[in-house]
Design an enzyme around this catalytic site. Structure first.
Site: not given
Length: 343
Positions: A204, A214, A228, A244, A259, A285, A324
């Protein structure tokens, strides 16, 4: 003496296979079907409540009763699974994110009701603390403001277990803490949830494409100008991201997630090629907002560009896609199928 040169034509004309729709269909290497789709949904407290998300036209936060109605439509369209993301009221947000593992919390209640009414629908639940923290970060902060890895994992394990107890089919940790998959797997196994799948957000990235999300879950205002970068993947790194992925698989992940989607198709391709495990991708998004806004302005053909973007993810190696656009795509696929069957 006159020399007659014979004109040479190409023996191989690849365009011959492209000339007609039937031959293009017969030789297509990549196929997108409704079986590839996962529909993300934003849920909130209340009854008969629906709120639009300004930066995501056509997407809403909905209360659980409306979620159950939405589930009927999703099942009708043949979409195999949904992913739930909560919008938590400000008064329930705390420094330690206790609401995340409330057995009667929003997500837990939604899962229980969905499993009663639509047991055939796969339910994926997000395991992360940013909707529940008063600072908008995905974990517990220490005295210096650093997201404490091990303290966060302890809360994530409680959250994951509460979701499994409610009936979630797939637990999806999206926090990017080190070692959290192993702890969550041990927690689930110890509690008897040996069949619960773990979908690890293994790579991610700390992406700028998350802005509308968000807003949707209400963490943007809490996060403010903070970022982040200290735990999400550096967009410049691929080898580290593959590390990872390998760690999450070793710790017990059943599926891995990349992502965002379109900007990171190299990671999708490398992950699928190297590990040969179920690999999902999230068309996030920001990707949705760009395509939707451009289509509304008449700058892009919505169906053509959306389908092309999803085909690109499948071609890169994705086994399933969170998007979406899932409901629209399912409708488009159904229409195209029936049109092909018409005499």
């Amino acid at each position: 003496m006159t020399i007659h040169l014979q004109r040479r034509f190409p023996k191989t004309r690849l365009r011959r296979m492209r000339i007609a729709p039937f031959s293009r269909r017969l030789t297509a290497e990549t196929h997108l079907t409704v079986d590839d789709l996962i529909y993300p949904l934003f849920i909130m407290d209340g009854k008969n409540h629906k709120e639009s998300i300004q930066s995501m036209p056509g997407i809403h936060r909905i209360s659980i009763d409306l979620l159950l109605q939405e589930a009927e439509e999703i099942v009708r369209l043949g979409i195999p699974a949904i992913a739930l993301f909560p919008f938590i009221s400000t008064e329930k947000k705390t420094l330690l994110a206790e609401e995340a593992y409330n057995p009667d919390g929003l997500v837990q209640s939604a899962v229980r009701q969905l499993k009663k009414t639509h047991p055939e629908l796969g339910i994926i639940t997000d395991v992360a603390l940013d909707p529940y923290t008063s600072h908008g970060q995905d974990g517990i902060l220490d005295q210096k403001g650093y997201v404490s890895n091990d303290a966060t994992i302890a809360v994530l394990a409680k959250q994951a277990l509460s979701h499994a107890e409610a009936g979630a089919d797939i637990i999806a940790p999206s926090d990017m803490m080190d070692g959290r998959i192993g702890i969550i797997r041990d927690t689930l196994e110890s509690a008897g949830f040996t069949q619960t799948l773990i979908l690890a957000y293994a790579a991610k990235y700390a992406s700028s494409f998350y802005g509308p999300f968000r807003e949707a879950v209400g963490s943007a205002a809490m996060l403010g100008k903070a970022d982040k970068y200290q735990y999400q993947m550096d967009p410049r790194n691929q080898a580290e991201a593959l590390h990872e992925v390998a760690m999450d698989l070793q710790e017990g992940a059943d599926i891995v997630m990349i992502k965002p989607g379109m900007p990171y198709l190299d990671m999708v391709q490398r992950t699928k090629s190297l590990f040969q495990v179920p690999t999902f991708v999230y068309q996030v998004s920001g990707e949705y907002a760009m395509l939707k806004a451009s289509a509304q302005l008449g700058w892009l053909d919505e169906k053509a560009t959306v389908m092309e973007s999803l085909i690109a993810m499948k071609r890169a190696g994705a086994d399933a896609i969170l998007t979406y656009f899932a409901k629209q795509v399912a409708e488009w696929l159904r229409f195209d199928y029936h049109r092909q069957q018409s005499p």
